[in-house]
Design an enzyme around this catalytic site. Sequence first.
Site, mmCIF file in Angstrom:
data_model
loop_
_atom_site.group_PDB
_atom_site.id
_atom_site.type_symbol
_atom_site.label_atom_id
_atom_site.label_comp_id
_atom_site.label_asym_id
_atom_site.label_seq_id
_atom_site.Cartn_x
_atom_site.Cartn_y
_atom_site.Cartn_z
ATOM 1 N N ASP A 1 38.122 34.316 105.948
ATOM 2 C CA ASP A 1 37.395 35.158 105.003
ATOM 3 C C ASP A 1 36.007 35.358 105.283
ATOM 4 O O ASP A 1 35.229 34.427 105.622
ATOM 5 C CB ASP A 1 37.803 34.395 103.560
ATOM 6 C CG ASP A 1 36.804 35.091 102.458
ATOM 7 O OD1 ASP A 1 37.252 36.316 102.298
ATOM 8 O OD2 ASP A 1 35.852 34.980 101.923
ATOM 9 N N TYR B 1 27.185 37.916 103.462
ATOM 10 C CA TYR B 1 27.245 36.595 103.941
ATOM 11 C C TYR B 1 26.262 36.566 105.303
ATOM 12 O O TYR B 1 26.427 37.260 106.356
ATOM 13 C CB TYR B 1 28.450 35.902 104.578
ATOM 14 C CG TYR B 1 29.495 35.696 103.365
ATOM 15 C CD1 TYR B 1 29.108 35.690 102.137
ATOM 16 C CD2 TYR B 1 30.717 35.120 103.806
ATOM 17 C CE1 TYR B 1 30.069 35.538 101.108
ATOM 18 C CE2 TYR B 1 31.613 34.897 102.708
ATOM 19 C CZ TYR B 1 31.236 35.106 101.326
ATOM 20 O OH TYR B 1 32.193 34.653 100.474
#
Length: 373
Positions: free
Chosen positions: A91, A96
Amino acid sequence: MEEERTHEAHTIFSCACSCGQKCSFLLLPACPSKFSCLDNQMWHVGNLGKSGLRVSCLGLGTWVTFGSQISDEMAENLMAIAYENGVNLFDTAEVYASGRAEITLGNIIKKKGWRRSSFVITTKIYWGGQAETERGLSRKHIIEGLRGSLSRLQLDYVDIVFANRNDVNSPMEEIVRAMTFVINQGMAMYWGTSRWSAMEIMEAYSVARQFNLIPPVCEQAEYHYFQRDKVEVQLPELYHKIGVGAMTWSPLACGLITGKYSDGVPECSRAAMKGYQWLKERVNSEEGRRQLAKIKELHLLADRLGCTAAQLAIAWCLRSEGVSSVLLGVSTADQLLENLGALRILSQMTPQTITEIDALLGNKPHSKKELRA
């Protein structure tokens, strides 16, 4: 057992279990780690909610670590260990490390040359950039954001694209239509939600059914000892009504449950990193101190069961009804192998053990729950 067949280096058994789905178990080779985590253990692979997608009960997340806290070499090592030990779920998200996590993940996948059909990649869309048009869940950003993610991942498609929170500025019909579009265009196989309320998920489902569109199959939710209500009360109802599964994250409460913060905030910990002042404040708060006191008692229980506190916490998450997979966040190989060892004590998540944990925590939600066998 109904059937036995071989798959690469593992043996797969299929059975019809009490969850009503056909679940598979990978019998894994002995683990060389000091944790002996997977020696003679059976790896659970099941459906994501009531979809047909088969996912490992533990997945590897990339939040904080990939492209930021750890080196690319360590990231590659972690992915290799996970994949070789039966994990098929990885994931990430466009936000991010400002996209670097997706780049790192994509580079590793390309280097390893694993069959694309043998693993599941999920990413999340919402925060893509500084411009107003580069964030949110407008049709424009869902499509452009996913294209950007695919470019960084060097993939033709992701298995699941998640809406990484709801967007009150975008009509639900627009969100569901855009998600249906990217699936129909082959950019994703499924779509899901992350940090949505049960009411918002039901609205998305209703819109999909009204306009013959594709509904979400999964909700990503925070779940650990101190965050229980949504996963234990709300999501099981959605699972039974509309088939939405739960993919949970932060099983160790950002490391709090490991006990690393019992004597303060270590310099190398997540709470000491730039941008994580909120975690440091949480650890040092009055509520944080109360939680740390309970964690000490849970460590004693883990010792009695012959496992680590982390393994107990992860196994506890897996026992919850409707939880299809728990995402792990690790920065070292030893942490990963230790966490994978949670499978070893699933059989010890008996009603008696769960009752003891509930008594220690004192926060059991007011709802009837079935324990996963």
